[in-house]
Write a protein that holds these residues in place. Structure first.
Motif, PDB file in Angstrom:
ATOM      1  N   ASN A 153      58.982  62.112  44.874  1.00  0.00           N
ATOM      2  CA  ASN A 153      57.781  62.252  44.053  1.00  0.00           C
ATOM      3  C   ASN A 153      56.918  60.997  44.045  1.00  0.00           C
ATOM      4  O   ASN A 153      55.698  61.084  43.949  1.00  0.00           O
ATOM      5  CB  ASN A 153      58.167  62.668  42.634  1.00  0.00           C
ATOM      6  CG  ASN A 153      58.586  64.128  42.573  1.00  0.00           C
ATOM      7  OD1 ASN A 153      58.378  64.875  43.534  1.00  0.00           O
ATOM      8  ND2 ASN A 153      59.171  64.537  41.467  1.00  0.00           N
ATOM      9  N   GLU A 166      57.136  63.221  37.608  1.00  0.00           N
ATOM     10  CA  GLU A 166      55.945  64.069  37.715  1.00  0.00           C
ATOM     11  C   GLU A 166      54.808  63.594  36.815  1.00  0.00           C
ATOM     12  O   GLU A 166      53.659  64.030  36.969  1.00  0.00           O
ATOM     13  CB  GLU A 166      56.302  65.521  37.384  1.00  0.00           C
ATOM     14  CG  GLU A 166      56.599  65.836  35.925  1.00  0.00           C
ATOM     15  CD  GLU A 166      58.002  65.484  35.467  1.00  0.00           C
ATOM     16  OE1 GLU A 166      58.361  65.876  34.342  1.00  0.00           O
ATOM     17  OE2 GLU A 166      58.739  64.810  36.221  1.00  0.00           O
ATOM     18  N   GLY A 204      57.879  70.172  34.914  1.00  0.00           N
ATOM     19  CA  GLY A 204      56.425  70.269  34.903  1.00  0.00           C
ATOM     20  C   GLY A 204      55.943  71.699  34.815  1.00  0.00           C
ATOM     21  O   GLY A 204      55.042  72.028  34.039  1.00  0.00           O
ATOM     22  N   LEU A 225      55.951  69.091  42.272  1.00  0.00           N
ATOM     23  CA  LEU A 225      56.747  67.882  42.045  1.00  0.00           C
ATOM     24  C   LEU A 225      58.026  68.151  41.268  1.00  0.00           C
ATOM     25  O   LEU A 225      58.915  67.297  41.227  1.00  0.00           O
ATOM     26  CB  LEU A 225      55.918  66.832  41.302  1.00  0.00           C
ATOM     27  CG  LEU A 225      54.677  66.310  42.030  1.00  0.00           C
ATOM     28  CD1 LEU A 225      53.987  65.234  41.198  1.00  0.00           C
ATOM     29  CD2 LEU A 225      55.013  65.786  43.415  1.00  0.00           C
ATOM     30  N   THR A 247      53.157  61.394  45.288  1.00  0.00           N
ATOM     31  CA  THR A 247      52.071  60.975  44.400  1.00  0.00           C
ATOM     32  C   THR A 247      51.178  59.951  45.088  1.00  0.00           C
ATOM     33  O   THR A 247      49.946  60.031  45.013  1.00  0.00           O
ATOM     34  CB  THR A 247      52.651  60.408  43.098  1.00  0.00           C
ATOM     35  OG1 THR A 247      53.404  61.438  42.438  1.00  0.00           O
ATOM     36  CG2 THR A 247      51.549  59.926  42.163  1.00  0.00           C
TER      37      THR A 247
END
Length: 298
Positions: free
Chosen positions: A217, A173, A63, A168, A221
């Motif tokens: 993750n 991600e 990312g 992340l 999230t």
């Protein structure tokens, strides 16, 4: 050559595969190297002098690498590719034309064809079922997730929502970015005519470490955007697997960051995510896909 799209390739320690696939790219390329130890940056610069190479000097995650590449791009649209993927020759030109014709669409995700046999990825098959239908002004069915190696997006929309959350890292991600784009009012659409080829090479990757990162993750999230009932379900699912429990411990260490950045999604978006969850329960994707209609980066 498509000139209004830039391809951003995040890479780490896959020199030979990257060198083999770079000639297949049909738009200007920015390679962002995540601290490779196999001479990748020098090899790319030597063999492909027109490719811009950025060395991060460390493994900042896919990312973060993509964020750097998008920041350097000067075209209105950006496509992502992994170091083991490439776009079909006509895909990027068609994607740019669609984005011009559909100004409320921020992201197009194409059909992923895997391996030498070019089989359709299960995520693409799930998107084709279109559980959310199609918006009247969108070029294809609505999605709320994507495979990073198969998206073309508006650079301005990406920057508007801050791109990928660098905390992340890699694996899973994409889900948060998809939610943030949708929450900002953008359409995300699946267009199967845009084909991306993925040639995964599992050698050298640690599947346990990947599952741990995916679990972390998923939890982060959910904690950042979803209601408590969803977070509890994600935590319970992670607890069933030893790697998932390790991911839970990793996520707990990020509690302060989560509290600073948590914000709820619009009610309509929560309804759409619940619809996707029900669709996934009826027709599950292949093992290892971390979010309904989402996936980890390769």
């Amino acid at each position: 050559m498509t000139t209004d799209v830039t391809i951003v390739v995040a890479t780490r320690n896959r020199r030979e595969q990257l060198l083999a696939l770079l000639p297949r790219h049909t738009a200007p390329v920015i390679v962002v190297d995540n601290g490779s130890e196999d001479g990748t940056p020098a090899a790319v610069a030597r063999e492909f002098p027109r490719v811009r190479v950025v060395e991060l000097g460390r493994n900042a995650g896919a990312g973060a690498a993509r964020n750097v590449g998008v920041g350097l791009a000067r075209t209105p649209y950006v496509a992502f590719a992994d170091d083991d993927s490439y776009w079909a020759p006509d895909a990027l030109g068609r994607a740019a034309a669609l984005l011009r014709r559909h100004p409320r669409t921020a992201l197009l995700t194409g059909e992923v064809r895997v391996g030498a046999a070019a089989r359709r990825d299960p995520v693409s098959a799930a998107m084709a079922r279109a559980p959310l239908g199609t918006e009247p002004d969108a070029p294809g069915p609505t999605v709320l997730g994507f495979l990073a190696c198969a998206v073309v997006l508006r650079r301005d929309a990406y920057r508007q929502v801050g791109g990928f959350a660098e905390r992340l890292g890699t694996y899973g991600e994409e889900a948060l970015l998809a939610m943030d784009l949708a929450a900002a009012g953008w359409n995300l659409a699946y267009v199967p005519e845009l084909v991306a080829h993925h040639l995964p090479v599992p050698a050298g990757r640690d599947p346990g470490a990947r599952r741990r990162m995916e679990a972390r993750n998923r939890v982060l999230t959910a904690a950042l955007r979803r209601p408590g009932r969803v977070l509890r379900a994600v935590v319970a699912d992670a607890w069933r697997d030893p790697a998932g429990r390790a991911g839970l411990r990793d996520a707990a260490r990020q509690a302060g960051w989560v509290l600073r950045h948590r914000r709820r999604l619009p009610a309509g978006l929560e309804v759409a995510l619940a619809t996707l969850a029900r669709a996934e329960a009826v027709a599950p994707l292949s093992a290892g896909v971390p979010e309904p209609l989402g996936s980890a980066a390769a």
